[in-house]
Design a protein around this motif. Sequence first.
Motif, mmCIF file in Angstrom:
data_model
loop_
_atom_site.group_PDB
_atom_site.id
_atom_site.type_symbol
_atom_site.label_atom_id
_atom_site.label_comp_id
_atom_site.label_asym_id
_atom_site.label_seq_id
_atom_site.Cartn_x
_atom_site.Cartn_y
_atom_site.Cartn_z
ATOM 1 N N ALA A 103 0.830 -1.205 0.000
ATOM 2 C CA ALA A 103 0.000 0.000 0.000
ATOM 3 C C ALA A 103 0.866 1.257 0.000
ATOM 4 C CB ALA A 103 -0.931 -0.009 1.205
ATOM 5 N N GLY A 129 -1.067 3.904 -2.104
ATOM 6 C CA GLY A 129 -2.461 3.633 -1.800
ATOM 7 C C GLY A 129 -3.270 3.044 -2.935
ATOM 8 N N ARG A 130 -2.624 2.664 -4.029
ATOM 9 C CA ARG A 130 -3.378 2.100 -5.161
ATOM 10 C C ARG A 130 -3.609 0.587 -4.980
ATOM 11 N NH1 ARG A 130 -0.854 1.796 -9.517
ATOM 12 N NH2 ARG A 130 1.253 2.245 -8.747
ATOM 13 N N VAL A 131 -2.581 -0.141 -4.652
ATOM 14 C CA VAL A 131 -2.617 -1.600 -4.466
ATOM 15 C C VAL A 131 -3.389 -2.292 -5.589
ATOM 16 C CG1 VAL A 131 -2.868 -3.475 -2.791
ATOM 17 C CG2 VAL A 131 -2.699 -1.126 -1.977
ATOM 18 N N GLY A 156 -6.957 -0.648 -1.492
ATOM 19 C CA GLY A 156 -6.349 0.379 -2.320
ATOM 20 C C GLY A 156 -7.324 0.845 -3.372
#
Length: 377
Positions: free
Chosen positions: A138, A143-145, A241
């Motif tokens: 993450a 924070g996309r994951v 994410g």
Amino acid sequence: MDFKPLSQFIDRITSWRIPWAEVLVMHRNETVFRYRSGFADLEEKTPIGESHLFHLYSMTKILTCAAALQLVEKGTLLLSDPLADYLPEYAEMTVRKTLPNGGTELVRAERPITIRDLFAMTAGFSYDIGAPSIREAAERTNGRVPTREFAAALAKVPLLFEPGTQWNYSLCHDVLAALIEVVDGRRFGEYVREEITGPLGMRDTVFDLSEDQQGRLAPQYEYNDELGKAVRADGNGFRLGTEFESGGAGLFSTVSDYARFLNALTNRGTSADGVRILSPASVELMRTDHLTESMRGDFNWGHMAGYGYGLGVRTHISRASSGSLSPIGEFGWAGAAGCLAIIDPESQLTVMYAQHLLNSQEPYVHPRVRNAVYACL
């Protein structure tokens, strides 16, 4: 058919602690009963409506497994294939073993994780979405994951047991979504839209909401025993994410929309208007009990007595043990906020039940909904 007892039950639980509930019953492709009660928004006293969306949570799993079975039908995958043939980071897994003195050690896994293990929850994973490698993914992806990145991160977590030896409810179907991406080439959400929800006309079953859909999302609640009331608890904690399309718990839908998909499975893979998403053979494989006797003690949730576990679904195997009025072979699954799927090819019956309450009272509500439906037929 007299569904008055079912509507009375819905009224009873919505006057108890469930903010709202809705049930749709289809028989031989026709909607024979639909009833809703309670408030989508308790603060504003907004009645629940037909177009409200909600989190499916783990009922996403049924659709993910159907998507992966499509690839089995095409010869792209075999259930016996090692997962590492497609996701090489799973080639050398470790298992956390408990020592006689109570300590633990990590040892190399003797068995490979297979595709069947992903479907059947026998891979050895846990449901620890806060594992250090997942948190690192993450941070690294801001924070996309992406779904594929999630699967790579999970491969760094030691397994709880040798693959294929035990059953444990886990992140298996999230890895299955990543597998679909790798072998097909499309993002999981795109695959789902083009191969399942689009052909079935399911416009409101999505991983990401449009502006219109966001306005129709029902508030989510959690019952607070100290306060004696349900309090707002919005959000999906399994959405790790912004680009994580969780095959285990990521979809939004409506009662009408998801019933289209469930009813196609009731019809052994083909919708009422002739859209085929799976073969009858695949639906039979999905609802076959895949638990071995040694695994049966792991699938020990009280309200699942009399049920085995298939490819992403519970499946009814003993009426004497379950006390259920449904026939052998009835199958489906549920979600964390309380939605429930009942799929019954023999009776040509489809039930989509929904609510939006974490700490959902599933062991109390779901067996009673099921028995009330069958008693009303």
